[in-house]
Design a protein around this motif. Sequence first.
Motif, PDB file in Angstrom:
ATOM      1  N   ILE A  38       0.866  -1.172   0.000  1.00 57.58           N
ATOM      2  CA  ILE A  38       0.000   0.000   0.000  1.00 57.58           C
ATOM      3  C   ILE A  38       0.908   1.228   0.000  1.00 57.58           C
ATOM      4  N   PRO A  39       0.608   2.250  -0.812  1.00 56.47           N
ATOM      5  CA  PRO A  39       1.441   3.460  -0.811  1.00 56.47           C
ATOM      6  C   PRO A  39       1.573   4.049   0.602  1.00 56.47           C
ATOM      7  N   ASN A  40       2.744   4.599   0.873  1.00 53.54           N
ATOM      8  CA  ASN A  40       3.084   5.223   2.157  1.00 53.54           C
ATOM      9  C   ASN A  40       3.144   4.243   3.321  1.00 53.54           C
ATOM     10  N   GLU A  41       3.245   2.973   3.021  1.00 52.12           N
ATOM     11  CA  GLU A  41       3.502   1.953   4.034  1.00 52.12           C
ATOM     12  C   GLU A  41       4.962   1.534   3.904  1.00 52.12           C
ATOM     13  N   PRO A  42       5.539   0.959   4.947  1.00 53.27           N
ATOM     14  CA  PRO A  42       6.938   0.511   4.845  1.00 53.27           C
ATOM     15  C   PRO A  42       7.088  -0.655   3.876  1.00 53.27           C
ATOM     16  N   GLY A  43       8.248  -0.714   3.255  1.00 50.01           N
ATOM     17  CA  GLY A  43       8.575  -1.852   2.411  1.00 50.01           C
ATOM     18  C   GLY A  43       8.677  -3.108   3.259  1.00 50.01           C
ATOM     19  N   ARG A  44       8.767  -4.215   2.586  1.00 46.92           N
ATOM     20  CA  ARG A  44       8.892  -5.511   3.238  1.00 46.92           C
ATOM     21  C   ARG A  44      10.248  -6.105   2.875  1.00 46.92           C
ATOM     22  N   LEU A  45      10.604  -7.163   3.552  1.00 50.02           N
ATOM     23  CA  LEU A  45      11.896  -7.786   3.318  1.00 50.02           C
ATOM     24  C   LEU A  45      11.700  -9.262   3.014  1.00 50.02           C
ATOM     25  N   ARG A  46      12.165  -9.680   1.867  1.00 50.93           N
ATOM     26  CA  ARG A  46      12.154 -11.106   1.523  1.00 50.93           C
ATOM     27  C   ARG A  46      13.520 -11.671   1.877  1.00 50.93           C
ATOM     28  N   VAL A  47      13.519 -12.708   2.686  1.00 52.57           N
ATOM     29  CA  VAL A  47      14.739 -13.414   3.080  1.00 52.57           C
ATOM     30  C   VAL A  47      14.651 -14.799   2.464  1.00 52.57           C
ATOM     31  N   TRP A  48      15.672 -15.158   1.708  1.00 51.99           N
ATOM     32  CA  TRP A  48      15.632 -16.445   1.021  1.00 51.99           C
ATOM     33  C   TRP A  48      17.017 -17.061   0.956  1.00 51.99           C
ATOM     34  N   ALA A  49      17.028 -18.357   0.705  1.00 55.33           N
ATOM     35  CA  ALA A  49      18.277 -19.090   0.510  1.00 55.33           C
ATOM     36  C   ALA A  49      17.947 -20.430  -0.119  1.00 55.33           C
ATOM     37  N   PRO A  50      18.831 -20.924  -0.962  1.00 58.89           N
ATOM     38  CA  PRO A  50      18.611 -22.283  -1.475  1.00 58.89           C
ATOM     39  C   PRO A  50      18.810 -23.282  -0.341  1.00 58.89           C
ATOM     40  N   ALA A  51      18.040 -24.344  -0.371  1.00 60.45           N
ATOM     41  CA  ALA A  51      18.168 -25.388   0.650  1.00 60.45           C
ATOM     42  C   ALA A  51      19.531 -26.058   0.531  1.00 60.45           C
TER      43      ALA A  51
END
Length: 129
Positions: A38-51
């Motif tokens: 949603i505009p003017n909301e904080p960004g999010r963080l995707r954390v990933w890694a291959p198994a």
Amino acid sequence: MHPNPAQRFTAELLPRIIERLHRLSHGTLHGEVLPPEIPNEPGRLRVWAPARANAGRFAYPLDITLSWDSWEVDRLFATGGETRFAEYLDALAGKLDAWQEPRQFDINTRTQADPTVLIGGLDFEHLMR
């Protein structure tokens, strides 16, 4: 530069969280800033890694999205916010560890039980030492 706290958080603080996760995991975890839903909301963080090869505890490779409460983000830019954020970064290893069982993911094998995991509504409180 970014008068909106959510934009400042996304531009200035999310990269610091990524850096800390990268350091804590010795480079095995990757972070990607996702735009706000949603505009003017904080960004999010995707954390990933291959198994890890042949060592998965769960069926899916690590793919976690973290999102923070916008009111909590606003508080980071008030008096004492920088100290609060620094303490949060210091507590991040403990937070990750505490989230593993209830959210069914395993940092060591870089696997999780579901295809994606959302940990939302986060705050910046830190664990007691």
